[in-house]
Scaffold this motif. Structure first.
Motif, PDB file in Angstrom:
ATOM      1  N   ALA A   1      14.805 106.193  34.877  1.00 10.99           N
ATOM      2  CA  ALA A   1      14.370 107.204  35.789  1.00 10.99           C
ATOM      3  C   ALA A   1      13.108 107.341  35.828  1.00 10.99           C
ATOM      4  CB  ALA A   1      14.780 108.684  34.721  1.00 10.99           C
ATOM      5  N   GLN A   2      12.042 107.031  34.937  1.00 13.10           N
ATOM      6  CA  GLN A   2      10.529 107.262  35.205  1.00 13.10           C
ATOM      7  C   GLN A   2      10.118 106.263  36.429  1.00 13.10           C
ATOM      8  OE1 GLN A   2       8.196 106.571  31.759  1.00 13.10           O
ATOM      9  NE2 GLN A   2       6.236 106.835  32.930  1.00 13.10           N
ATOM     10  N   ALA A   3      10.755 105.008  36.322  1.00 14.91           N
ATOM     11  CA  ALA A   3      10.338 103.695  37.214  1.00 14.91           C
ATOM     12  C   ALA A   3      10.886 104.126  38.555  1.00 14.91           C
ATOM     13  CB  ALA A   3      10.875 102.479  36.734  1.00 14.91           C
ATOM     14  N   VAL A   4      12.065 104.818  38.804  1.00 16.40           N
ATOM     15  CA  VAL A   4      12.721 105.101  40.037  1.00 16.40           C
ATOM     16  C   VAL A   4      11.841 106.090  40.860  1.00 16.40           C
ATOM     17  CG1 VAL A   4      14.511 106.357  40.999  1.00 16.40           C
ATOM     18  CG2 VAL A   4      14.661 104.355  39.637  1.00 16.40           C
ATOM     19  N   VAL A   5      11.590 107.465  39.887  1.00 19.72           N
ATOM     20  CA  VAL A   5      11.092 108.627  40.421  1.00 19.72           C
ATOM     21  C   VAL A   5       9.531 107.911  40.869  1.00 19.72           C
ATOM     22  CG1 VAL A   5      10.024 111.006  40.087  1.00 19.72           C
ATOM     23  CG2 VAL A   5      12.381 110.299  39.285  1.00 19.72           C
ATOM     24  N   THR A   6       9.043 107.009  40.503  1.00 19.13           N
ATOM     25  CA  THR A   6       7.631 106.850  40.667  1.00 19.13           C
ATOM     26  C   THR A   6       7.693 106.134  42.139  1.00 19.13           C
ATOM     27  OG1 THR A   6       6.842 106.320  38.490  1.00 19.13           O
ATOM     28  CG2 THR A   6       5.641 104.918  40.169  1.00 19.13           C
ATOM     29  N   THR A   7       8.711 105.406  42.451  1.00 22.25           N
ATOM     30  CA  THR A   7       9.119 104.814  43.819  1.00 22.25           C
ATOM     31  C   THR A   7       9.626 105.754  44.692  1.00 22.25           C
ATOM     32  OG1 THR A   7       9.199 102.447  42.594  1.00 22.25           O
ATOM     33  CG2 THR A   7       9.782 102.871  44.836  1.00 22.25           C
ATOM     34  N   TYR A   8      10.565 106.590  44.202  1.00 21.99           N
ATOM     35  CA  TYR A   8      11.266 107.476  45.236  1.00 21.99           C
ATOM     36  C   TYR A   8      11.327 108.949  44.486  1.00 21.99           C
ATOM     37  CZ  TYR A   8      13.069 102.926  47.228  1.00 21.99           C
ATOM     38  OH  TYR A   8      13.233 101.778  47.862  1.00 21.99           O
ATOM     39  N   PRO A   9      10.426 109.669  44.559  1.00 21.73           N
ATOM     40  CA  PRO A   9      10.184 110.877  44.234  1.00 21.73           C
ATOM     41  C   PRO A   9      11.450 111.703  44.617  1.00 21.73           C
ATOM     42  CG  PRO A   9       7.967 110.316  44.974  1.00 21.73           C
ATOM     43  CD  PRO A   9       8.893 109.369  45.350  1.00 21.73           C
ATOM     44  N   ASP A  10      11.926 111.561  45.568  1.00 23.36           N
ATOM     45  CA  ASP A  10      13.193 112.278  46.108  1.00 23.36           C
ATOM     46  C   ASP A  10      14.347 112.145  45.290  1.00 23.36           C
ATOM     47  OD1 ASP A  10      12.898 109.894  47.687  1.00 23.36           O
ATOM     48  OD2 ASP A  10      14.208 110.732  49.260  1.00 23.36           O
ATOM     49  N   LEU A  11      14.524 111.106  44.378  1.00 21.76           N
ATOM     50  CA  LEU A  11      15.515 110.752  43.725  1.00 21.76           C
ATOM     51  C   LEU A  11      15.684 111.632  42.272  1.00 21.76           C
ATOM     52  CD1 LEU A  11      16.434 106.875  44.475  1.00 21.76           C
ATOM     53  CD2 LEU A  11      17.491 109.040  45.694  1.00 21.76           C
ATOM     54  N   GLN A  12      14.560 112.439  42.184  1.00 23.81           N
ATOM     55  CA  GLN A  12      14.353 113.040  40.941  1.00 23.81           C
ATOM     56  C   GLN A  12      15.882 113.713  40.263  1.00 23.81           C
ATOM     57  OE1 GLN A  12      11.713 113.934  38.560  1.00 23.81           O
ATOM     58  NE2 GLN A  12      13.473 114.393  37.671  1.00 23.81           N
ATOM     59  N   LYS A  13      16.588 114.436  41.438  1.00 26.95           N
ATOM     60  CA  LYS A  13      17.784 114.977  40.977  1.00 26.95           C
ATOM     61  C   LYS A  13      18.869 114.071  40.608  1.00 26.95           C
ATOM     62  CE  LYS A  13      19.128 118.536  43.684  1.00 26.95           C
ATOM     63  NZ  LYS A  13      19.530 119.307  44.946  1.00 26.95           N
ATOM     64  N   ALA A  14      18.890 113.151  41.330  1.00 25.57           N
ATOM     65  CA  ALA A  14      20.037 112.281  40.919  1.00 25.57           C
ATOM     66  C   ALA A  14      19.615 111.381  39.749  1.00 25.57           C
ATOM     67  CB  ALA A  14      19.925 110.741  42.093  1.00 25.57           C
ATOM     68  N   VAL A  15      18.441 110.854  39.260  1.00 27.91           N
ATOM     69  CA  VAL A  15      17.962 110.368  38.150  1.00 27.91           C
ATOM     70  C   VAL A  15      18.217 111.246  36.931  1.00 27.91           C
ATOM     71  CG1 VAL A  15      16.725 108.389  39.082  1.00 27.91           C
ATOM     72  CG2 VAL A  15      15.556 110.613  38.343  1.00 27.91           C
ATOM     73  N   LEU A  16      17.968 112.560  37.134  1.00 34.68           N
ATOM     74  CA  LEU A  16      18.177 113.693  36.024  1.00 34.68           C
ATOM     75  C   LEU A  16      19.623 113.562  35.590  1.00 34.68           C
ATOM     76  CD1 LEU A  16      17.059 115.539  34.110  1.00 34.68           C
ATOM     77  CD2 LEU A  16      17.039 117.274  35.668  1.00 34.68           C
ATOM     78  N   ARG A  17      20.464 113.531  36.613  1.00 34.42           N
ATOM     79  CA  ARG A  17      21.870 113.723  36.470  1.00 34.42           C
ATOM     80  C   ARG A  17      22.266 112.533  35.563  1.00 34.42           C
ATOM     81  NH1 ARG A  17      26.291 110.244  36.862  1.00 34.42           N
ATOM     82  NH2 ARG A  17      27.949 111.483  35.774  1.00 34.42           N
ATOM     83  N   ARG A  18      21.815 111.407  35.820  1.00 38.80           N
ATOM     84  CA  ARG A  18      22.191 110.033  35.140  1.00 38.80           C
ATOM     85  C   ARG A  18      21.393 110.351  33.595  1.00 38.80           C
ATOM     86  NH1 ARG A  18      25.327 105.486  35.828  1.00 38.80           N
ATOM     87  NH2 ARG A  18      25.205 104.550  33.807  1.00 38.80           N
TER      88      ARG A  18
END
Length: 329
Positions: free
Chosen positions: A239-256
């Motif tokens: 989640a941390q790595a993804v949001v660093t690259t794609y901040p707009d995926l915050q909602k998706a990674v939090l769901r995961r």
């Protein structure tokens, strides 16, 4: 398919105490329609007949190379295979699973259709419940080229794209630097997202080509221990790595991340000594309930699970164990 015009593809098979499953796995590999293969069987310190079976297959097929090494775990075995491979592309097959005869040719064909602008292809899984041999196809007939970012989003929502290391065919360059985290359970969630982060295009074919065997004593289905909490760390790292690259995926990674807590909570339901862990998991789920209750992309099962949990852990336990039993029938 003309062998001369096709690249060498490496198949890495980590092996550990799977004597009852290994022959079916290896038969499905040596009978692939795509013939130009390097088949690496990494015997990770097996104490049963698995190593002997691997050696016997190497005598039958000169594409097979067997390595016997000290036990280092699944990630270590995969990383070892990556270090010695010579193919241009690589795919992984777990030694208790098996694949269709066009598993490799199907994914290579997906790359071919993109004129090799995509460096990663994937297919879908077919669950095999070993106690009953019941099959559950998790895919459909769709073929589409997606961005790596879109694949991460779909992965976070359990929407066709899976976190697994297998059922993918990628350029060897994608798997550099001890790609899999050694000594960790649930290493796939801690590594597969790295593939998508490197890819502008991913060739996705959602036909079921990989038979994923669900057996009673596997990592996922065995009893709960503190090691199972590694799923949380692996998911939070992703989640941390993804949001660093794609901040707009915050909602998706939090769901995961919330899903990882539900999944781990389900593991604890088989244990009598996990109350402290259960409370920690429930607190996280309740704190982040908006991540799925107000997210239209979140699967309906998330919302149902939360409603059941609100009725109390005993009721939730009964509902989950009943579902788990029926799913395996």
């Amino acid at each position: 398919m003309a062998v001369a015009s096709t690249p060498l593809i490496t198949v890495i098979v980590p092996i550990y105490n799977v004597e009852n499953y290994l022959k079916k796995c290896l038969n499905s590999i040596i009978n692939q329609q795509y013939k130009k293969l390097e088949i690496l069987l990494i015997d990770d310190g097996s104490t049963d007949l698995s190593g002997k079976i691997a050696d016997e297959y190497a005598v039958k097929d000169n594409r097979i190379k067997v390595v016997h090494k000290e036990n280092g775990g699944l990630s270590d075995a995969r990383n070892y295979g990556l270090k010695i491979m010579t193919g241009e592309y690589v795919t992984f097959i777990d030694s208790d699973d098996y694949v269709t005869e066009d598993y490799i040719s199907y994914m290579y064909g997906l790359l071919e259709k993109t004129n090799f602008k995509a460096s990663l292809a994937l297919c879908s899984l077919i669950n095999v419940y070993s106690s009953t041999d019941r099959l559950q196809d998790n895919g459909n007939q769709t073929e589409v080229v997606l961005s790596g970012k879109k694949c991460i989003e779909m992965m976070c929502y359990h929407d066709l794209v899976d976190t697994c290391a297998y059922a993918k065919l990628g350029k060897r360059e994608l798997y550099a630097n001890d790609f899999f985290p050694k000594g960790k359970l649930f290493e796939d969630i801690g590594s597969t997202y790295k593939l998508f982060l490197q890819c502008d295009k991913v060739a996705c074919g959602f036909k079921g080509k990989y038979y994923y065997v669900i057996r009673p004593n596997s990592i996922v289905t065995s009893g709960f221990s503190s090691k199972k909490l590694e799923l949380l760390a692996m998911t939070d790292q992703m989640a941390q790595a993804v949001v660093t690259t794609y901040p707009d995926l915050q909602k998706a990674v939090l769901r995961r991340q919330v899903y990882a807590r539900f999944s781990t909570l389900n593991q604890t339901l088989h244990s009598e000594n996990a109350r402290q862990d259960q409370q920690m998991l429930i607190n996280y789920i309740r704190k982040n309930k908006k991540a799925f209750l107000q997210d239209s992309k979140a699967p309906r099962r998330d919302k149902l699970a939360y409603r059941l949990l609100q009725l109390g852990l005993p009721f939730y336990r009964f509902a989950w164990l009943t579902y788990e039993k029926r799913k395996g029938e």
